[in-house]
Scaffold this active site. Structure first.
Site, PDB file in Angstrom:
ATOM      1  N   ASP A 157      -8.135 -10.227 -18.359  1.00 47.09           N
ATOM      2  CA  ASP A 157      -8.022 -11.413 -19.215  1.00 47.09           C
ATOM      3  C   ASP A 157      -6.572 -11.569 -19.667  1.00 47.09           C
ATOM      4  OD1 ASP A 157      -8.179 -13.412 -21.077  1.00 47.09           O
ATOM      5  OD2 ASP A 157      -9.699 -12.458 -22.326  1.00 47.09           O
ATOM      6  N   HIS A 162       0.830  -1.204   0.000  1.00 38.30           N
ATOM      7  CA  HIS A 162       0.000   0.000   0.000  1.00 38.30           C
ATOM      8  C   HIS A 162       0.868   1.259   0.000  1.00 38.30           C
ATOM      9  CE1 HIS A 162      -3.683   2.075   0.153  1.00 38.30           C
ATOM     10  NE2 HIS A 162      -4.337   1.305   0.979  1.00 38.30           N
TER      11      HIS A 162
END
Length: 437
Positions: free
Chosen positions: A377, A162
């Protein structure tokens, strides 16, 4: 290496572990990346993204691994800090030394369908110690684990510190990486255009406030799905309840976060516990000039709502407070103002008055709605499940994501067991949703 997890009854085997380096070395003048002032306020914890793909008979598991590694190497040349190391966990800069991204391959004896049905995002699916706050001494920026299942399905787990970026940063990088994998080259004409925007702050040795910590035990996560039709009903109800406060121009997210927090406060009301809701907000398009979505870093501003009594927990009152906080965020038009706002909000989180409430709890409500995780994808189709959860951290609250079919919002609620027992039975909340597990 074979590992048996007694909490999640399965055996998983680590097949391999290696470091994936950028395909081209990072230029010498880019080898120190100074974090932005906002990222310096963020603690070093790993955001865990899990993508579940069912069996694809057109490509072997070995080929999938090769494609992922090669395309990751290409992609890292555009995001050079990701292959580096934090000088130390709370350092204000990253050493862009091309040490590489850890890439683990693991086999599991549990069918992939088990994860899909149970929504289990167990930490063993990720590189060891790279789930939220499990690795205070690790300095890796990015980690990947490719999980194989007997059914032929796979789970791709990506952990990003983060410190280097937020959910928007993670989404931009993974989407680009998948595009490179799908077409085999960064130069292919159909590869997604990607120009990561790096914003650095001048070197600074200022000691920033330590992160806010709280102790909590017996944590449980449940999933709730709010269909679009029910969200419209909720918005209409809020309009009716808020008529006296002239609340009209609000988003579905604000309405849903108000409902979730109201339900939680009521669940905790028997002991008159103080609660504080933290709602992070993406400010890339609020700054002047606007930052592109591919800006790498933590461009977030937090809205805070405090309640001490259940009488303060009506839908209209909570929504009104969220709106007031949102107007403050809208006035942030520069990084300097954003940093001042972050310091002010952190001070509110840790001020002495609030600390004196020994039964207090801080809860988060984060939204990743609209992020492209269900479109990632790599060449073998889109994921059946995409998930970021609070995992094993002590960050209690709610994570909101789009449903896989786009018809609603999926909420993962992570609460203490005694609060969840009451929360999940709230009839008003249940009238707008389905509890999945």
């Amino acid at each position: 290496m074979m590992i048996v997890n007694m909490l999640w009854p399965q055996v998983h085997t680590i097949v391999s572990q290696e470091l994936i380096k950028p395909s081209s070395p990072t230029p010498s003048h880019f080898q120190t990346y100074n974090l932005s002032c906002l990222s310096r306020y963020i603690s070093h914890e790993y955001i865990p993204l899990i993508l579940l793909y069912p069996n694809d008979e057109h490509s072997s598991l070995i080929n999938k691994a090769q494609v992922l590694k090669k395309s990751l190497s290409y992609s890292l040349t555009h995001c050079y800090p990701f292959a580096g190391r934090l000088h130390k966990p709370n350092a204000p800069y990253i050493d862009c030394n091309d040490e590489g991204v850890v890439f683990v391959e693991a086999k599991h004896d549990t069918p992939l369908q088990h994860l899909i049905n149970e929504d289990d995002t167990c930490s063993q699916l990720f590189p060891h110690g790279m789930v939220w706050k499990n690795a205070p001494h690790k300095t890796n920026v990015l980690g990947v684990q490719l999980n194989y299942f007997g059914c032929g399905g796979i789970a791709l787990a990506v952990s990003m510190s983060h410190k280097v970026g937020d959910g928007c940063t993670l989404g931009s990088f993974v989407t680009y990486w998948a595009s490179v994998a799908r077409y085999g080259s960064v130069d292919h004409k159909q590869v997604l255009a990607f120009s990561p925007h790096f914003i650095q702050s001048p070197p600074d040795t200022t000691s920033f406030p330590s992160e806010y910590n709280q102790r909590c035990d017996n944590i449980v996560t449940r999933k709730f799905v709010f269909p679009n039709s029910k969200l419209i009903d909720l918005k209409n109800k809020v309009l009716e309840c808020g008529s006296t406060l002239s609340i009209t121009n609000f988003t579905l997210f604000e309405a849903l976060s108000s409902l979730l927090y109201k339900t939680l406060v009521v669940a905790r009301s028997s002991t008159c516990k103080t609660s504080l809701l933290v709602v992070p907000m993406n400010i890339r398009n609020k700054l002047v000039p606007k930052l592109p979505p591919t800006s790498v870093g933590n461009f977030l501003a937090s809205m805070l709502v405090t309640t001490k009594f259940s009488s303060e927990a009506s839908l209209s009152m909570i929504l009104s407070e969220i709106r007031k906080e949102r107007m403050k965020v809208k006035r942030i038009q520069s990084l300097q103002l954003a940093c001042q706002h972050a310091e002010s909000q952190l001070s509110r989180l840790t001020n002495e008055e609030f600390e004196n409430h020994v039964s207090k709890r801080t809860f988060w409500c984060s939204s990743l709605c609209g992020f492209p995780f269900y479109k990632v994808d790599f060449g073998w189709g889109k994921p059946e499940v995409a998930s970021i959860t609070f995992g094993s951290s002590c960050d209690l609250g709610f994570m909101l994501m789009d449903t896989s079919n786009g018809d609603g919002i999926e909420v993962r609620a992570t609460l203490e067991t005694q609060d969840m027992e009451i929360f999940q039975k709230d009839q008003e909340m249940l009238s707008f949703c389905e509890m999945c597990n």
